[in-house]
Design an enzyme around this catalytic site. Structure first.
Site, PDB file in Angstrom:
ATOM      1  CG  ASN A   2      -1.853   1.093   1.308  1.00 45.76           C
ATOM      2  OD1 ASN A   2      -1.926   2.045   0.357  1.00 45.76           O
ATOM      3  ND2 ASN A   2      -2.410   1.220   2.494  1.00 45.76           N
ATOM      4  CE  LYS A  10      -0.435   3.314   4.583  1.00 45.53           C
ATOM      5  NZ  LYS A  10      -0.200   3.617   6.201  1.00 45.53           N
ATOM      6  CD  GLU A  53      -3.150   5.649   6.419  1.00 39.45           C
ATOM      7  OE1 GLU A  53      -3.223   5.921   5.333  1.00 39.45           O
ATOM      8  OE2 GLU A  53      -2.300   5.152   7.244  1.00 39.45           O
ATOM      9  CD  GLU A  95      -3.315  -2.628   7.240  1.00 43.10           C
ATOM     10  OE1 GLU A  95      -2.455  -2.586   6.828  1.00 43.10           O
ATOM     11  OE2 GLU A  95      -4.082  -1.441   7.252  1.00 43.10           O
ATOM     12  N   GLY A 149       2.308   2.467  10.724  1.00 44.55           N
ATOM     13  CA  GLY A 149       3.315   3.743  10.606  1.00 44.55           C
ATOM     14  C   GLY A 149       3.935   3.961  11.837  1.00 44.55           C
TER      15      GLY A 149
END
Ligand code: PGA
Length: 255
Positions: A10, A12, A100, A170, A176
């Protein structure tokens, strides 16, 4: 039941077009390092065509995925991407309900559910993300939160649809942050998710569903996660931006 492992990157909202091309070419050239693990690249929507073309040029088996989509096939939805558009660009996968999207863009379980149904109807495989926040974990609410998200996001899917879905667990506190869940913490939730899938469909269907772990996965912690019986791959953020790291993780799952 042997499930083919799946490691998805991913990206992002990162990289530029030249770097996206370069990273794609590097991953495509080194796919053998992933062994039997299926690889998916999820670039920003703006670079799907570039990455798709680079994969095509390399005749690569690496799959392409979107990071999000709308649930309607077309219409007056400024700034959105429709499921058939992702398909048209060569996507096989789409990440849905990433934390997110849930926290920064207000996506709810019903919305993720509508998107999952739309993805399946369009012929895309949804990677449906779930996971608790730190506050929820510390409050002893992990099971409740994950149960609500799984049931809500996958409500009403037929067993034949459910078995195609990829679920990504997740924990929000691990995304992160460099704080990876321990293999035991992850396995516990993965087993919970598999039993929920069993109750939504049947144990036979649940046994086919691939459940990825995501949140600070790196080459040096991937092997311990891969050794868990219900962890079938990884959804990788930061480490997917470097070919060495991404392939190192894939290798840990494919070895
Ligand atoms: P991370 O992100 O690997 O950078 O923690 C994971 C994700 O958000 O999918």
């Amino acid at each position: 039941m042997s499930r083919r492992k799946i490691v998805a990157g991913n990206w992002k909202m990162n990289l530029d077009r030249a770097k996206a091309k370069e990273l794609t070419a590097a991953v495509a050239a080194r796919i053998a390092e992933a062994g039997s693990t299926e690889l998916v690249l999820c670039p920003p929507a703006a670079y799907l065509e570039t990455v798709g073309a680079a994969l095509h040029a390399a005749a690569s088996a690496v799959a392409l995925g979107g990071q999000n989509m709308h649930d309607k096939p077309s219409g007056a939805f400024t700034g959105e991407v429709a499921p058939p558009m992702l398909l048209d660009l060569g996507c096989r996968y789409v990440i849905l309900g990433h934390s997110e999207r849930r926290t920064l863009f207000g996506e709810t379980d019903p919305r993720v559910n509508a998107k999952a149904k739309a993805a399946l109807a369009a012929g895309l495989t949804p990677i449906v993300c779930v996971g608790e926040t730190l506050e929820e974990r510390e409050g002893g609410r992990t099971e409740e939160v994950v149960t609500t998200q799984v049931r809500g996001s996958l409500a009403g899917l037929l067993p034949a649809e459910l078995e195609k879905v990829v679920v990504a667990y997740e924990p929000v506190w691990a995304i992160g942050t460099g704080k990876v869940a321990t293999p035991q913490q992850a396995q516990e939730v993965h087993a919970l998710i598999r039993s929920l899938l069993g109750s939504l469909a049947s144990p036979a269907v649940a046994a086919k569903v691939r459940i990825q772990y995501g949140g600070s996965v790196k080459p040096d912690n991937a092997a311990d996660l891969a050794a868990q019986p219900d962890i079938d791959g990884a959804l990788v953020g930061g480490a997917s931006l470097k070919a060495d790291d991404f392939l190192g993780i894939a290798k840990a799952f494919g070895g």
